[in-house]
Design an enzyme around this catalytic site. Structure first.
Site, PDB file in Angstrom:
ATOM      1  N   GLN A 236       0.862  -1.192   0.000  1.00 23.53           N
ATOM      2  CA  GLN A 236       0.000   0.000   0.000  1.00 23.53           C
ATOM      3  C   GLN A 236       0.892   1.233   0.000  1.00 23.53           C
ATOM      4  O   GLN A 236       1.880   1.294   0.722  1.00 23.53           O
ATOM      5  CB  GLN A 236      -0.849  -0.059   1.278  1.00 23.53           C
ATOM      6  CG  GLN A 236      -1.021   1.222   2.052  1.00 23.53           C
ATOM      7  CD  GLN A 236      -2.117   2.089   1.456  1.00 23.53           C
ATOM      8  OE1 GLN A 236      -3.106   1.592   0.925  1.00 23.53           O
ATOM      9  NE2 GLN A 236      -1.958   3.402   1.534  1.00 23.53           N
ATOM     10  N   THR A 237       0.565   2.217  -0.845  1.00 24.93           N
ATOM     11  CA  THR A 237       1.356   3.443  -0.791  1.00 24.93           C
ATOM     12  C   THR A 237       0.573   4.653  -1.288  1.00 24.93           C
ATOM     13  O   THR A 237      -0.357   4.513  -2.079  1.00 24.93           O
ATOM     14  CB  THR A 237       2.679   3.306  -1.597  1.00 24.93           C
ATOM     15  OG1 THR A 237       3.398   4.534  -1.502  1.00 24.93           O
ATOM     16  CG2 THR A 237       2.434   3.003  -3.058  1.00 24.93           C
ATOM     17  N   ARG A 238       0.960   5.839  -0.777  1.00 22.53           N
ATOM     18  CA  ARG A 238       0.379   7.097  -1.260  1.00 22.53           C
ATOM     19  C   ARG A 238       1.490   8.056  -1.675  1.00 22.53           C
ATOM     20  O   ARG A 238       1.273   9.231  -1.867  1.00 22.53           O
ATOM     21  CB  ARG A 238      -0.499   7.745  -0.188  1.00 22.53           C
ATOM     22  CG  ARG A 238       0.086   7.771   1.210  1.00 22.53           C
ATOM     23  CD  ARG A 238      -0.726   8.641   2.132  1.00 22.53           C
ATOM     24  NE  ARG A 238      -0.103   9.929   2.247  1.00 22.53           N
ATOM     25  CZ  ARG A 238       0.784  10.275   3.165  1.00 22.53           C
ATOM     26  NH1 ARG A 238       1.163   9.399   4.098  1.00 22.53           N
ATOM     27  NH2 ARG A 238       1.295  11.475   3.200  1.00 22.53           N
TER      28      ARG A 238
ATOM     29  N   HIS B  32      10.707   4.924  -4.030  1.00 20.54           N
ATOM     30  CA  HIS B  32      12.126   5.053  -4.323  1.00 20.54           C
ATOM     31  C   HIS B  32      12.814   3.715  -4.051  1.00 20.54           C
ATOM     32  O   HIS B  32      12.161   2.717  -3.809  1.00 20.54           O
ATOM     33  CB  HIS B  32      12.731   6.190  -3.486  1.00 20.54           C
ATOM     34  CG  HIS B  32      12.093   7.522  -3.778  1.00 20.54           C
ATOM     35  ND1 HIS B  32      12.169   8.108  -5.012  1.00 20.54           N
ATOM     36  CD2 HIS B  32      11.346   8.347  -3.007  1.00 20.54           C
ATOM     37  CE1 HIS B  32      11.506   9.255  -5.000  1.00 20.54           C
ATOM     38  NE2 HIS B  32      11.000   9.424  -3.791  1.00 20.54           N
TER      39      HIS B  32
ATOM     40  N   HIS C 108      11.819   1.674  -0.958  1.00 20.87           N
ATOM     41  CA  HIS C 108      10.542   0.955  -1.081  1.00 20.87           C
ATOM     42  C   HIS C 108      10.701  -0.275  -1.963  1.00 20.87           C
ATOM     43  O   HIS C 108      10.114  -1.319  -1.694  1.00 20.87           O
ATOM     44  CB  HIS C 108       9.481   1.862  -1.705  1.00 20.87           C
ATOM     45  CG  HIS C 108       9.310   3.163  -0.994  1.00 20.87           C
ATOM     46  ND1 HIS C 108       9.871   4.332  -1.447  1.00 20.87           N
ATOM     47  CD2 HIS C 108       8.667   3.474   0.140  1.00 20.87           C
ATOM     48  CE1 HIS C 108       9.575   5.302  -0.631  1.00 20.87           C
ATOM     49  NE2 HIS C 108       8.854   4.824   0.355  1.00 20.87           N
TER      50      HIS C 108
ATOM     51  N   ARG D 181       6.483   1.139   9.123  1.00 18.15           N
ATOM     52  CA  ARG D 181       6.481   2.070  10.242  1.00 18.15           C
ATOM     53  C   ARG D 181       5.383   3.111  10.027  1.00 18.15           C
ATOM     54  O   ARG D 181       5.205   3.584   8.917  1.00 18.15           O
ATOM     55  CB  ARG D 181       7.853   2.750  10.238  1.00 18.15           C
ATOM     56  CG  ARG D 181       8.180   3.461  11.461  1.00 18.15           C
ATOM     57  CD  ARG D 181       9.535   4.145  11.329  1.00 18.15           C
ATOM     58  NE  ARG D 181       9.732   5.001  12.475  1.00 18.15           N
ATOM     59  CZ  ARG D 181       9.196   6.204  12.586  1.00 18.15           C
ATOM     60  NH1 ARG D 181       8.484   6.701  11.612  1.00 18.15           N
ATOM     61  NH2 ARG D 181       9.401   6.907  13.681  1.00 18.15           N
TER      62      ARG D 181
ATOM     63  N   HIS E  28       2.204   3.041   9.571  1.00 20.94           N
ATOM     64  CA  HIS E  28       1.368   2.743   8.396  1.00 20.94           C
ATOM     65  C   HIS E  28       0.107   3.606   8.401  1.00 20.94           C
ATOM     66  O   HIS E  28      -0.625   3.664   9.373  1.00 20.94           O
ATOM     67  CB  HIS E  28       0.982   1.260   8.418  1.00 20.94           C
ATOM     68  CG  HIS E  28       0.196   0.814   7.224  1.00 20.94           C
ATOM     69  ND1 HIS E  28       0.769   0.184   6.145  1.00 20.94           N
ATOM     70  CD2 HIS E  28      -1.117   0.916   6.924  1.00 20.94           C
ATOM     71  CE1 HIS E  28      -0.157  -0.085   5.244  1.00 20.94           C
ATOM     72  NE2 HIS E  28      -1.318   0.357   5.699  1.00 20.94           N
TER      73      HIS E  28
ATOM     74  N   VAL F 158      -8.814  44.989 -13.978  1.00 25.70           N
ATOM     75  CA  VAL F 158      -9.666  43.900 -13.495  1.00 25.70           C
ATOM     76  C   VAL F 158     -11.068  44.426 -13.242  1.00 25.70           C
ATOM     77  O   VAL F 158     -12.067  43.802 -13.616  1.00 25.70           O
ATOM     78  CB  VAL F 158      -9.073  43.295 -12.202  1.00 25.70           C
ATOM     79  CG1 VAL F 158     -10.077  42.364 -11.545  1.00 25.70           C
ATOM     80  CG2 VAL F 158      -7.796  42.547 -12.511  1.00 25.70           C
ATOM     81  N   ARG F 159     -11.126  45.605 -12.627  1.00 26.00           N
ATOM     82  CA  ARG F 159     -12.437  46.219 -12.352  1.00 26.00           C
ATOM     83  C   ARG F 159     -13.209  46.413 -13.659  1.00 26.00           C
ATOM     84  O   ARG F 159     -14.412  46.299 -13.699  1.00 26.00           O
ATOM     85  CB  ARG F 159     -12.235  47.561 -11.655  1.00 26.00           C
ATOM     86  CG  ARG F 159     -11.805  47.394 -10.207  1.00 26.00           C
ATOM     87  CD  ARG F 159     -12.983  47.562  -9.306  1.00 26.00           C
ATOM     88  NE  ARG F 159     -12.697  47.167  -7.937  1.00 26.00           N
ATOM     89  CZ  ARG F 159     -13.655  46.915  -7.065  1.00 26.00           C
ATOM     90  NH1 ARG F 159     -14.915  47.006  -7.396  1.00 26.00           N
ATOM     91  NH2 ARG F 159     -13.347  46.559  -5.833  1.00 26.00           N
TER      92      ARG F 159
ATOM     93  N   ARG G 145     -15.342  43.750  -2.481  1.00 24.47           N
ATOM     94  CA  ARG G 145     -13.872  43.764  -2.615  1.00 24.47           C
ATOM     95  C   ARG G 145     -13.339  42.338  -2.505  1.00 24.47           C
ATOM     96  O   ARG G 145     -12.434  41.948  -3.253  1.00 24.47           O
ATOM     97  CB  ARG G 145     -13.250  44.637  -1.521  1.00 24.47           C
ATOM     98  CG  ARG G 145     -13.452  46.140  -1.718  1.00 24.47           C
ATOM     99  CD  ARG G 145     -12.767  46.874  -0.576  1.00 24.47           C
ATOM    100  NE  ARG G 145     -13.165  48.256  -0.431  1.00 24.47           N
ATOM    101  CZ  ARG G 145     -12.448  49.304  -0.884  1.00 24.47           C
ATOM    102  NH1 ARG G 145     -11.314  49.107  -1.516  1.00 24.47           N
ATOM    103  NH2 ARG G 145     -12.875  50.533  -0.680  1.00 24.47           N
TER     104      ARG G 145
END
Ligand code: PPS
Length: 578
Positions: A201-203, A207, A210, A296, A298, A440-441, A455
């Site tokens: 499992q990873t998010r 590297h 892993h 570690r 997890h 912008v105005r 504003r």
């Protein structure tokens, strides 16, 4: 660990998808039903309910199941289940529902993807849920836990429980070939003859550490490897899944042939540490895996702002250890992997030979190197993975940036902005857009006045346009008065995830601006002809988070613009020689 007791490829799978005929029937009947547009998290939960990844669950939890899960991780029939899977709706929608009613569940485009047969409706105590599900005794500030933040800031107040019938699975246009459902993965493993499969499992991008860890785990138990990253919702601020998936694809060839595969999991993580680890194990078992690697901390969210970890480093391993036999999936516990340069080898942190030095690169250091374009050493990552990371995290001098000038009318914002634009154009390399207050105005906000509300709307519009420019690698120079602190901060938060944001306070004092009175507006404001005029009859909140403060009383616009250029150079947004 009773591995021999584990039936390969999990137990019975739930499938909540109905037949085409039933789907037509439900669609027809849905005209009279109330509807709910599913949130991002709910869509993820629904997909995994419908495709059986959450087997044996058959719908969103009712109150009894919810209470059981909160107090002792069990459903009313005794099934072990650690995470509430609830459907939160507004009071308005809840008001249209009753027990025995039906709710049409729609995707963000309004397409009906499922129906929920309402069995239960209640207002949960979200603080109690937060403490029961995400609390630990490490003393961390629970209010900062991302899932608790979600409960308090985003969750709707009423929960609806009931059986679900799925019409079709939520549609994904990305990486379709890599999104294998539990049934598809099970049959794929069977086809390949993979009896033992260990899931990772990873998010995060993977590297060398892993890769070493997964390879060792698979070898130790003589199993094949499923890299099973989460591509639903992960921790806010994580690297986007498009980049990560390209990194996993780049890593895959580093495994021995035919021993590893990649499939994507559209899970909405809660970052719930120990409970989440048990949940992950159930999900992987449903996907046909026999083992799950648990390292570690997890699925933990790390530490709070005071540096206190939300969970003990091995708390997740301990809880899963307790339940693995009952679940029928085995945990492969793993320590942190560290690199020993003198042996050119990775070791689990508790197996490093005596006296051997080890090194590691932290996540923060990794980000710093990517930002500044500094190399990641080959012992740390694979060059193909690094190349993918660099594509989507270019160094700052290749990223977009917003220079946001704020200050009183007549402070000199537009003049500096124009001088700055010319300098950028002279340097070349990135497209430059000037979003001056007056312009912008005229073009974006012509219907707005100068009340606080108007504003703020004006500044949010500027912020939105600037964030799009920045995200796509351009330079946006904004020069509105922007007198209110909170909306300036909102704009910063909107822009920073996609590039740089430099707030410049053009702090020319009011008396100087008034004396200049280039447009004659101050005189009119003093005479009461112009109302709500900043500095005269309307507030200006001085920024306390300005990156640069400048007073144009003494310096020329050219010198001021140069100051900004030097700052951008020192922050890495402009490279020397450009
Ligand atoms: S804000 O507060 O950021 O939305 O204002 P902004 O869009 O920068 O517009 C400011 C310009 O509008 C002119 N103007 C006023 N300014 C302040 N208060 C009032 N009541 C007002 N009415 C008109 C003024 O020319 C501002 O331009 P600059 O370039 O700042 O002088």
């Amino acid at each position: 660990m009773a591995n021999h007791l584990i039936a390969p490829h999990g137990g019975a799978l739930v499938n909540l998808l109905v037949s085409e005929e039933r789907a037509r029937e439900l669609k027809e009947a849905s005209r009279d039903w109330p509807s709910w547009n599913l949130t991002e998290r709910q869509i993820c939960d629904l997909e995994l309910l419908v495709n059986g990844a959450f087997s044996p669950m058959r719908g969103f939890m009712g109150r009894e199941a919810y209470e059981g899960v909160l107090t002792d991780l069990r459903m009313p029939d005794g099934t072990l289940w650690p995470m509430p899977i609830t459907l939160d709706v507004t009071e308005e929608v809840a008001g249209t529902l009753g027990e025995g009613g039906t709710l049409a569940l729609r995707d963000p485009e309004g397409v009906m993807v499922a129906v929920l047969h309402v069995e239960d409706l209640w207002t949960p105590d979200l603080q109690r849920e937060a403490a029961a599900v995400f609390g630990s005794d490490t003393g961390a500030n629970l209010a900062e836990h991302p899932a608790v933040r979600y409960l308090t800031e985003q969750s709707n107040p009423v929960y609806v429980g009931g059986r679900v019938e799925g019409l079709h699975l939520p549609v994904h246009y990305d990486f379709r070939a890599l999104r294998l459902s539990p049934a598809e993965l099970r049959s794929h493993f069977a086809k390949l003859g993979w009896q033992k499969v260990v899931a990772f499992q990873t998010r995060n991008p993977m590297h060398r550490a892993h890769q070493e860890l997964t390879l060792r785990a698979a070898k130790e138990i003589e199993a094949s490897l499923l890299i099973h990253p989460v591509v639903g919702m992960t921790k806010p601020g994580d690297i986007d899944h498009y980049t990560r998936v390209r990194c996993y694809q780049a890593l895959l060839p580093s495994y021995p042939k035919n021993t590893a595969m990649l499939s994507l999991l559209p899970l909405a993580m809660r970052m719930g540490g120990p409970r989440e680890a048990v949940w992950h194990a159930i999900i992987r078992k449903n996907h046909g895996c026999t083992h799950l690697i648990v390292g570690r901390d997890h699925a933990g969210p790390g530490s709070d702002s005071a540096g206190k970890p939300f969970y003990g480093a091995y708390e997740a391993q301990e809880l899963l250890e307790k339940h693995q036999d009952e679940l029928g999936i085995s945990m492969v516990p793993f320590k942190l992997m560290v690199y020993a340069p003198e042996h050119d080898t990775y070791y689990p942190s508790d197996e490093v030979p005596d006296g051997v030095e080890t090194v590691n690169i932290s996540g923060t250091e990794q980000r710093r190197r990517l930002q500044l374009g500094i190399e990641l050493p080959p012992w740390f990552t694979f060059s193909d993975v690094e190349a993918e990371l660099r594509k989507s995290s270019p160094p700052r001098h290749k990223q977009g940036v917003t220079v946001f000038l704020t200050g009183l009318s007549g402070a000199g914002k537009s003049t500096i902005a124009n001088a700055l634009m010319v300098k950028f154009l002279e340097m070349g390399g990135r497209p430059v857009t000037l979003l001056d207050g007056d312009l912008v105005r005229k073009h974006l906000s012509s219907e707005l006045g100068f009340s606080k509300e108007h504003r703020d709307i004006n500044i949010r519009r500027i912020g939105f346009v600037a964030s799009e420019i920045t995200k796509n690698g351009g330079i946006a120079i904004c020069a509105p008065i922007a007198p209110y602190d909170s909306v300036r901060r909102e704009v910063r938060a909107m822009i920073e995830p996609g590039g740089g944001f430099i707030l410049v306070h053009v702090a020319t004092p009011l008396d100087v601006c008034e004396e200049r009175d280039r447009k004659g507006l101050y005189a009119k404001a003093r005479a009461g002809i112009i109302k709500e005029f900043t500095g005269i009859s309307d507030p200006y909140e001085e920024p306390t988070d300005a990156d640069i403060v400048m007073d144009t009383t003494d310096l020329t616009p050219e010198e001021e613009a140069h100051k900004i250029v030097l700052h951008l150079e020192s922050e890495g947004y402009i490279r020397g020689g450009e």
